[in-house]
Design a protein around this motif. Structure first.
Motif, PDB file in Angstrom:
ATOM      1  N   ILE A 134       4.752   2.391   1.248  1.00 31.98           N
ATOM      2  CA  ILE A 134       6.382   2.951   0.500  1.00 31.98           C
ATOM      3  C   ILE A 134       6.422   4.312   1.284  1.00 31.98           C
ATOM      4  O   ILE A 134       7.244   4.797   1.847  1.00 31.98           O
ATOM      5  N   ASP A 135       5.881   5.211   1.997  1.00 32.06           N
ATOM      6  CA  ASP A 135       6.337   6.120   2.735  1.00 32.06           C
ATOM      7  C   ASP A 135       6.409   5.893   4.056  1.00 32.06           C
ATOM      8  O   ASP A 135       7.376   6.765   4.500  1.00 32.06           O
ATOM      9  N   THR A 158       0.720  -0.748   0.094  1.00 29.08           N
ATOM     10  CA  THR A 158      -0.346   0.012   0.124  1.00 29.08           C
ATOM     11  C   THR A 158       0.936   1.182  -0.156  1.00 29.08           C
ATOM     12  O   THR A 158       2.030   0.816   0.096  1.00 29.08           O
ATOM     13  N   LYS A 159       0.665   2.214  -0.200  1.00 32.11           N
ATOM     14  CA  LYS A 159       0.930   3.733  -0.127  1.00 32.11           C
ATOM     15  C   LYS A 159       1.480   3.593   1.247  1.00 32.11           C
ATOM     16  O   LYS A 159       2.646   4.488   1.098  1.00 32.11           O
ATOM     17  N   ASP A 160       0.828   3.780   2.124  1.00 32.80           N
ATOM     18  CA  ASP A 160       1.483   3.541   4.143  1.00 32.80           C
ATOM     19  C   ASP A 160       3.234   2.813   3.601  1.00 32.80           C
ATOM     20  O   ASP A 160       3.853   3.217   4.018  1.00 32.80           O
TER      21      ASP A 160
END
Lengths: 418, 196, 244
Positions: free
Chosen positions: A122-123, A118-120
């Motif tokens: 990658i963050d 998820t984007k999380d």
């Protein structure tokens, strides 16, 4: 619902923090913990023996003096390759069992999670980089039970481990023509290389990086504090708290009926006799492990001892009953796992005695039993069962005397178990 | 193939270790699934509320005996090449009697204590500690106290078949009859004492 | 210390292939696989001369054998006491890198054992008997012995001159099997069966691409972790700073 799960966790008040720090939350099943440390053992052995096998100047990747050390430890180079294959086969066997029986409950959910980035995640990688490299004060994005970095490493491992096992089997047992074995070797090497690249980060994060250290102990005990889960694995914490997506607890299985169990045990005993010529046994495990420990301090005295010397053999641990003991431990854990029983620390006792009394009685019983096995030269497994099945006189006398002694003691000490 | 394979085919010691590992695996599996991780269950045979130990041992003896007899009769197994305990009758008697007493005290025998200990039972761990102490006492005191105690009452016959000169299958049938006669009795006893 | 070698007298060889059979009988190599071979050449024209000869070939037990570094596990090695190139069957994984690397095609993967097989100068017979092919040769075309011992038959034979090795300017691993005979015959053999310098694609990828990649990659992550750890020690405990 989805938005709620994805939302950021909020800073805690000191009271909440204290409360969460004291609460434990289950992170890993005991099977996962065992598998993890088993994997560590396998990786160390296989990396050392594997590296020492590649000595050609064209391909070697560790200096000669290091491979010489391994050569010295193993005696002959043939022993290195035998160890490498032996450990590798056992590893594959364990992993396949895990994949077969743990597919629904462990493997499938894990694979689903690690391959769903998820984007999380990658963050998180960005945040982590800022924290470690730029020394910034950071606030982690909410993470699953594996964080972004762990997911990345897990992906490499999940793809590469089957590759390593398949190519390893191709090489070890010549499953393909030589032209393809040539490729299997370099694929094996490359796959191991990729995992090793991740390994040093994995070890660094787990062992030396203070913020993640609770995760390390979590891999030993299976539990982490809720505070750690809240900060580092927020999504996991939320799911646990809300009971979302928690895998259903499997119904523990009942014990086998004694007659079926007896027949199963009889078949195992038969195969032991048929394959090796020896019966089952357990007390030899204790005798030989004890000698091995004593021998570590005074090998000459133990070897020359009129009783212990007899059990020393070539090397006390390189022995049938010792390995049977190791197998027995493995079989027990497997049985517990497949019966959906939980590992739990406990003390079993009769109603009339206390825990401490039970432990004292247990030690005394152990001393008597240990001593008695030395007089009789065996225990229930070797004398009563293995000897009983081939109608050895001493086996049957042992069994009858055992029941006589047992009933006498039970009559006198009625309070122990009532 | 004619067994015992390890001896007849001349397998290496390393192979024997691998076999031991596998056999031990199923041994442990059987002991666990029999419920022998619980000292309460094991001690039950002496307090008459659970005869599982008795049933499993006799079930094992009869079924293994039958398989061994069958395979050696049809020539699949060389019975002479199996390794048995030497017959020290008096030592077995003394050892067995003491063992029974220790069993009641501790609630385990060596194999089941290992099974129970790895599933988290502290009483089994204490029992194992005791076993090591007991064996250690024997090992250390052997030369000046216990020498010969393990070699009492030797006879040269290693099986009852040789000793009494009756066929293997007859003994198995006798054991089987014992099983058939006693199992219903112990089940009744079990039921009666379970409630107490 | 010794250095074993062989001289093959092409002027004597009649091309009867008895050596091939003796070797096969001794080592029981599978059908169609030979540790030594006799290949008939000619009649062909070579430098305006007519050539009719036999190429009697086997492992050359080279001074710088290309097969040894090609073997990943060092199953193939040059015995320091005898100079013979041997194969440790327990270590061989049957990958065939050495088969490809040999300029003389002297090696093969034995389909029964699935491991590499080749001439070892009848190593197990060494000191007792001459190699099977030498003993069986009806015209004594093969002479076996210690090249470092100046009194041996082989050294005397070499001193008579007119000996060549199968090597070119490009490919010369230092073979220890010598051919005695007319120059044109040996040249014809080299022309027909030239020694080749070969490397398999996977072996090339391994030593030139994969090895540097893995060493650099693992080194980089290791050094990276180490540097991060140094910074971490430098900054002291960070756990408490995380909280607001």
């Amino acid at each position: 619902m989805r938005n709620e799960i994805l939302e950021q966790y909020l800073p805690l008040t000191p009271e909440e923090k204290e409360e969460l720090k004291n609460k434990k939350i289950k992170k890993h099943h005991v099977a996962t913990v065992f598998l993890h440390w088993f994997n560590l053992f396998v990786w160390i052995t296989e990396l050392i023996t594997g590296a020492a096998l590649i000595v050609s100047i064209n391909y070697r990747f560790i200096p000669k003096f290091l491979t010489d050390i391994v050569d010295g430890v193993y005696g002959t180079r043939a022993n290195i390759i035998k160890t490498h294959i032996f450990v590798g086969v056992i590893w594959a066997f364990v992993l396949i069992l895990y994949a077969l029986f743990g597919w629904r409950r462990y493997l499938k959910p894990t694979l689903k999670q690690i391959f769903f980035i998820t984007k999380d995640d990658i963050d998180w990688l960005k945040t982590k980089f800022e924290e470690v490299a730029l020394n910034k004060k950071v606030h982690y994005p909410p993470q699953d039970s594996y964080n972004g970095g762990q997911k990345l490493f897990a992906q490499v491992v999940a793809i590469m481990v089957p590759v390593i096992i398949v190519t390893g089997f191709i090489m070890a047992f010549h499953l393909l023509p030589p032209a393809l074995i040539r490729w299997a070797i370099i694929i094996h090497f490359g796959a191991v290389g990729l995992v090793v690249m991740g390994l040093s980060v994995h070890i660094y994060m787990a062992l030396l990086y203070p913020p993640e250290q609770e995760g390390f102990f979590g891999m030993i005990t299976g539990y982490i504090s809720e505070y750690f889960a809240y900060h580092h694995h927020y999504k996991f914490w939320r799911k646990k708290k809300k009971g979302l997506d928690a895998p259903p607890e499997l119904e523990p299985k009942k014990d086998w009926g004694p007659i079926f169990a007896g027949i199963f045990l009889g078949v195992v005993l038969f195969f032991s006799y048929y394959l090796t010529g020896f019966g089952l046994g357990a007390s030899g495990f204790f005798q030989r492990t004890l000698i091995a420990v004593l021998g570590a301090f005074a090998p000459e005295a133990v070897k020359a001892h009129p009783y212990m010397g007899h059990y020393w053999g070539v090397y006390p641990l390189w022995n049938f009953l010792v390995f049977m003991g190791f197998g027995l431990v493995g079989g027990t854990l497997a049985a517990m796992f497949f019966a959906h029983h939980k590992f739990r620390f406990r003390i079993e006792r009769g109603k009339n005695i206390t825990d401490i009394q039970r432990l004292v009685l247990s030690v005394i019983g152990g001393i008597i039993v240990g001593f008695a096995t030395r007089i009789a030269g065996g225990c229930t497994s070797s004398q009563a069962l293995s000897g009983g099945a081939v109608f050895s006189p001493s086996g049957w006398i042992f069994m009858l005397a055992l029941f006589a002694g047992g009933y006498l003691a039970a009559f006198i000490f009625r309070r122990f178990w009532k | 193939m004619i067994g015992p394979l390890y001896k007849i085919l001349g397998w290496s010691h390393g192979t024997l270790m691998l076999l031991a590992l596998i056999i031990g695996f199923f041994f442990g599996y059987a002991l666990y699934r029999s419920g022998f991780y619980s000292s309460k269950k094991l001690a039950g045979v002496f307090y008459l509320y659970d005869f599982a130990v008795y049933k499993v041992i006799f079930g094992g003896i009869v079924s293994a005996g039958l398989l061994i007899w069958l395979s050696s009769t049809i020539g699949l197994l060389k019975f002479d090449m199996l390794t048995f305990h030497p017959s020290y009758l008096l030592s077995s008697l003394i050892g067995g009697f003491l063992f029974g007493i220790g069993f009641v005290f501790g609630g385990f025998c060596p194999g089941t204590s290992l099974v129970s200990a790895v599933t988290g039972s502290f009483d089994a761990m204490a029992f194992i500690l005791g076993i090591y102490v007991g064996i250690g006492i024997w090992d250390i005191g052997y030369s000046w106290l216990f020498k010969g105690l393990n070699h009492l009452g030797k006879i040269k016959e290693k099986t009852l078949m040789e000793l009494w000169n009756i066929p293997y299958i007859v003994l198995i049938i006798i054991a089987f009859v014992i099983v058939v006669v006693t199992f219903p009795i112990v089940m009744k006893v079990e039921k009666k004492f379970k409630d107490e | 210390m010794a250095k074993y070698g062989m001289v093959i007298d092409l002027d004597r060889c009649v091309g009867c292939q008895a050596c091939m059979l003796a070797c096969k009988a001794q080592w029981q190599t599978p059908e169609d696989y030979f540790r030594t071979w006799v290949k008939h050449i000619g009649p062909i024209q070579h430098n305006d001369e007519l050539v009719l000869t036999s190429f009697v070939g086997q492992c050359n037990h080279c001074d710088n054998p290309p097969c040894v570094p090609a073997c990943p596990t060092q199953a193939t090695f040059k015995d320091t006491d005898t100079g013979i190139v041997l194969v440790n069957q327990e270590l061989c994984i049957g990958c065939g890198y050495c088969v490809e690397a040999c300029p003389y095609d002297a090696r093969f993967i034995n389909p029964v054992t699935q491991k590499v097989d080749k001439c070892d100068f009848c190593f197990p017979r060494l000191g007792r008997e001459e190699p099977a092919c030498v003993k069986t040769c009806i015209v004594s075309a093969k002479i076996f012995g210690d090249l470092e011992d100046s009194n041996s038959d082989i050294s005397k034979k070499l001193k008579t001159g007119n000996t060549f090795v199968i090597a070119t300017k490009k490919v010369n691993p230092g073979p220890n099997v010598y051919y005695k005979g007319r120059r044109k015959n040996v040249e014809a053999i080299i022309k027909t069966y030239p020694p080749k310098k070969k490397d398999t694609l996977p072996a090339k990828i391994w030593s030139n691409v994969l090895r540097p990649f893995v060493i650099l990659g693992a080194g980089a992550t290791f050094v990276g972790s180490l540097i991060a750890y140094m910074f971490q020690i430098n900054q002291g405990e960070k756990e408490e700073e995380n909280e607001e």
